[in-house]
Write a protein that holds these residues in place. Structure first.
Motif, mmCIF file in Angstrom:
data_model
loop_
_atom_site.group_PDB
_atom_site.id
_atom_site.type_symbol
_atom_site.label_atom_id
_atom_site.label_comp_id
_atom_site.label_asym_id
_atom_site.label_seq_id
_atom_site.Cartn_x
_atom_site.Cartn_y
_atom_site.Cartn_z
ATOM 1 N N PRO A 89 0.962 -1.197 -0.108
ATOM 2 C CA PRO A 89 -0.037 -0.046 0.127
ATOM 3 C C PRO A 89 0.743 1.290 0.114
ATOM 4 O O PRO A 89 0.608 2.141 -0.521
ATOM 5 N N VAL A 90 2.001 1.056 0.634
ATOM 6 C CA VAL A 90 3.114 2.415 0.565
ATOM 7 C C VAL A 90 3.416 2.756 -0.702
ATOM 8 O O VAL A 90 3.379 3.760 -0.953
ATOM 9 N N ALA A 91 3.973 1.665 -1.499
ATOM 10 C CA ALA A 91 4.352 1.688 -2.743
ATOM 11 C C ALA A 91 3.280 2.313 -3.763
ATOM 12 O O ALA A 91 3.693 3.222 -4.606
ATOM 13 N N VAL A 92 1.922 1.757 -3.335
ATOM 14 C CA VAL A 92 1.057 2.156 -4.375
ATOM 15 C C VAL A 92 0.824 4.120 -4.074
ATOM 16 O O VAL A 92 0.317 4.578 -5.076
ATOM 17 N N GLN A 93 0.918 4.211 -2.745
ATOM 18 C CA GLN A 93 0.731 5.643 -2.455
ATOM 19 C C GLN A 93 1.778 6.418 -3.182
ATOM 20 O O GLN A 93 1.357 7.694 -3.769
ATOM 21 N N GLU A 94 3.054 5.911 -3.166
ATOM 22 C CA GLU A 94 4.223 6.628 -3.952
ATOM 23 C C GLU A 94 3.735 6.971 -5.136
ATOM 24 O O GLU A 94 3.947 8.288 -5.799
ATOM 25 N N LEU A 95 3.412 5.784 -5.992
ATOM 26 C CA LEU A 95 3.141 5.898 -7.441
ATOM 27 C C LEU A 95 1.775 6.826 -7.664
ATOM 28 O O LEU A 95 2.088 7.949 -8.481
ATOM 29 N N LYS A 96 1.071 6.922 -6.618
ATOM 30 C CA LYS A 96 -0.244 8.111 -6.951
ATOM 31 C C LYS A 96 0.529 9.440 -6.572
ATOM 32 O O LYS A 96 -0.004 10.448 -7.157
ATOM 33 N N ARG A 97 1.167 9.627 -5.589
ATOM 34 C CA ARG A 97 1.931 10.747 -5.377
ATOM 35 C C ARG A 97 2.828 11.444 -6.442
ATOM 36 O O ARG A 97 2.727 12.719 -6.630
ATOM 37 N N HIS A 98 3.291 10.604 -7.149
ATOM 38 C CA HIS A 98 4.178 11.114 -8.295
ATOM 39 C C HIS A 98 3.538 11.171 -9.526
ATOM 40 O O HIS A 98 4.157 11.386 -10.639
ATOM 41 N N ALA A 99 2.207 10.602 -9.742
ATOM 42 C CA ALA A 99 1.401 10.473 -11.090
ATOM 43 C C ALA A 99 1.436 11.996 -11.643
ATOM 44 O O ALA A 99 1.216 12.950 -10.655
ATOM 45 N N GLY A 100 1.689 12.318 -12.576
ATOM 46 C CA GLY A 100 1.721 13.787 -13.271
ATOM 47 C C GLY A 100 3.001 14.413 -12.915
ATOM 48 O O GLY A 100 3.465 15.370 -13.723
ATOM 49 N N LYS A 101 3.925 13.750 -12.073
ATOM 50 C CA LYS A 101 5.283 14.431 -12.114
ATOM 51 C C LYS A 101 6.548 13.595 -12.482
ATOM 52 O O LYS A 101 6.736 13.742 -13.792
ATOM 53 N N GLN A 102 6.648 12.313 -11.858
ATOM 54 C CA GLN A 102 7.511 11.488 -12.481
ATOM 55 C C GLN A 102 6.870 10.464 -13.390
ATOM 56 O O GLN A 102 7.563 10.135 -14.541
ATOM 57 N N PHE A 103 5.708 10.073 -13.292
ATOM 58 C CA PHE A 103 4.790 9.361 -13.989
ATOM 59 C C PHE A 103 3.993 9.683 -14.489
ATOM 60 O O PHE A 103 3.006 10.527 -14.283
ATOM 61 N N ASP A 104 3.518 9.300 -15.930
ATOM 62 C CA ASP A 104 2.361 9.509 -16.841
ATOM 63 C C ASP A 104 1.136 8.891 -15.823
ATOM 64 O O ASP A 104 0.934 7.688 -15.442
ATOM 65 N N PRO A 105 0.138 9.964 -15.537
ATOM 66 C CA PRO A 105 -1.129 9.701 -14.626
ATOM 67 C C PRO A 105 -1.786 8.421 -15.307
ATOM 68 O O PRO A 105 -2.418 7.517 -14.611
#
Ligand SMILES: [Fe+2]
Length: 321
Positions: A291-307
């Motif tokens: 769940p923490v990894a998932v939160q990190e992905l969400k947090r960086h969506a639109g910044k590091q990652f393509d949302p």
């Protein structure tokens, strides 16, 4: 015969009646949960496997079978993290649940089928090899590359295979064509091939890297692209590998590409790569809980990652989010 087929399934299969009592558990299920089926048959699943605790600390169902039974929501293949024993390492499963119906259409119970992601990776690898039978020898060369890196850094070898599998699942979830889906898998296998040019002392260094060491690491996408460019049938892979450390916001390397300038498969690899890195034990830190990894992905969506890629991945991760 049908029963023997269920018994022989490589992953766990569990069936409950409408009251949530276990009416069937196959051999792989016994092994995964560390129980003998005589001990659990006809007992409520929540008691037999979860000590009566239906929900986890965040109020989510511990068992997808029970969730299907109580909410009517079937799982058509989401990734779930399951811990068979309190002290066991959690394993990732691809889970399908569905209602079991009588011939009359009346619902009789719920069936859950679990596929160990490690095993399904093995199957995927074979399927990809079969599909590419005419070029299978070349494909084996790619595995040789991956293994050559693995010999110097065992983490990278397993990492490539998991990234390949996640990338394939994301490409599938985003509705890409069969060729792109295969390509996503191949790119996952070879994306870190350029690390072959990074000294072992840097690759396996516990603790943080110096500026010079980091500069060395950042060369690996270009090195990888250059190595792969010698193999003509891999020409589609080269730009993807070259851009796998670009960031959606333009802050990545080597070219500082932004948004859709980055090839879609590279944007997919970035999410698959980061997710596996976060959920694996490394020499310098423990794996983050899912769940923490998932939160990190969400947090960086639109910044590091393509949302949109993050969204597709969250779909695969399913109800854990
Ligand atoms: Fe990389």
């Amino acid at each position: 015969m049908a029963r023997l087929a269920l018994e022989s399934m490589p992953g766990p299969v569990v069936i409950t009646d409408l009251a949530g009592r276990i009416v069937y558990l196959n051999r792989a299920g016994e092994a995964a949960m560390g129980v003998r089926r005589e001990e659990v048959l006809h007992r409520p699943l929540v008691e037999a496997f979860y000590k009566g605790e239906k929900f986890d600390a965040k109020g989510r169902y511990r068992s997808p079978v029970l969730e299907t039974l109580e909410t009517g929501k079937e799982f058509p293949g989401g990734i779930l993290e399951i811990r068979a024993f309190p002290h066991a390492l959690p394993k990732l499963y691809l889970v399908h649940t569905f209602f079991v119906r009588e011939e009359s259409g009346e619902v009789a119970g719920v069936c859950g089928i679990y596929n160990d992601l490690m095993q399904s990776r093995e199957l995927t690898r074979k399927a990809v090899l079969n599909r590419l039978v005419t070029i299978s020898q070349q494909f084996e060369t790619i595995y040789a590359f991956a293994e050559a890196i693995g010999a110097r850094d065992p983490y990278t070898m397993g990492h490539c295979e998991k990234v390949a599998e996640y990338a394939r699942l994301i490409a599938e979830a985003m509705g890409l064509g069969e060729k792109e889906i295969s390509l996503a898998y191949i790119c996952g296998i070879v994306h870190d091939v350029g690390k072959i040019g990074v000294p072992e002392s840097i690759l396996n260094k516990p603790g943080s890297l110096t500026k010079e060491e980091f500069a060395y690491i950042t060369l690996h996408p270009e090195k990888g692209a250059s190595i792969l460019s010698h193999i003509s049938w891999l020409e589609d892979v080269v730009p993807v590998v070259l851009a796998h450390h670009e960031r959606y916001d333009g802050g990545g390397y080597p070219m500082g590409l932004k948004g859709e300038e980055i090839p879609l498969l590279s944007r997919i690899l970035a999410v698959a790569d980061a997710f596996d890195a976060m959920t694996s034990d490394r020499s310098y830190r423990k794996a983050l809980p899912l769940p923490v990894a998932v939160q990190e992905l969400k947090r960086h969506a639109g910044k590091q990652f393509d949302p949109q890629v993050v969204e597709a991945f969250l779909e695969i991760i399913g109800h854990l989010v």
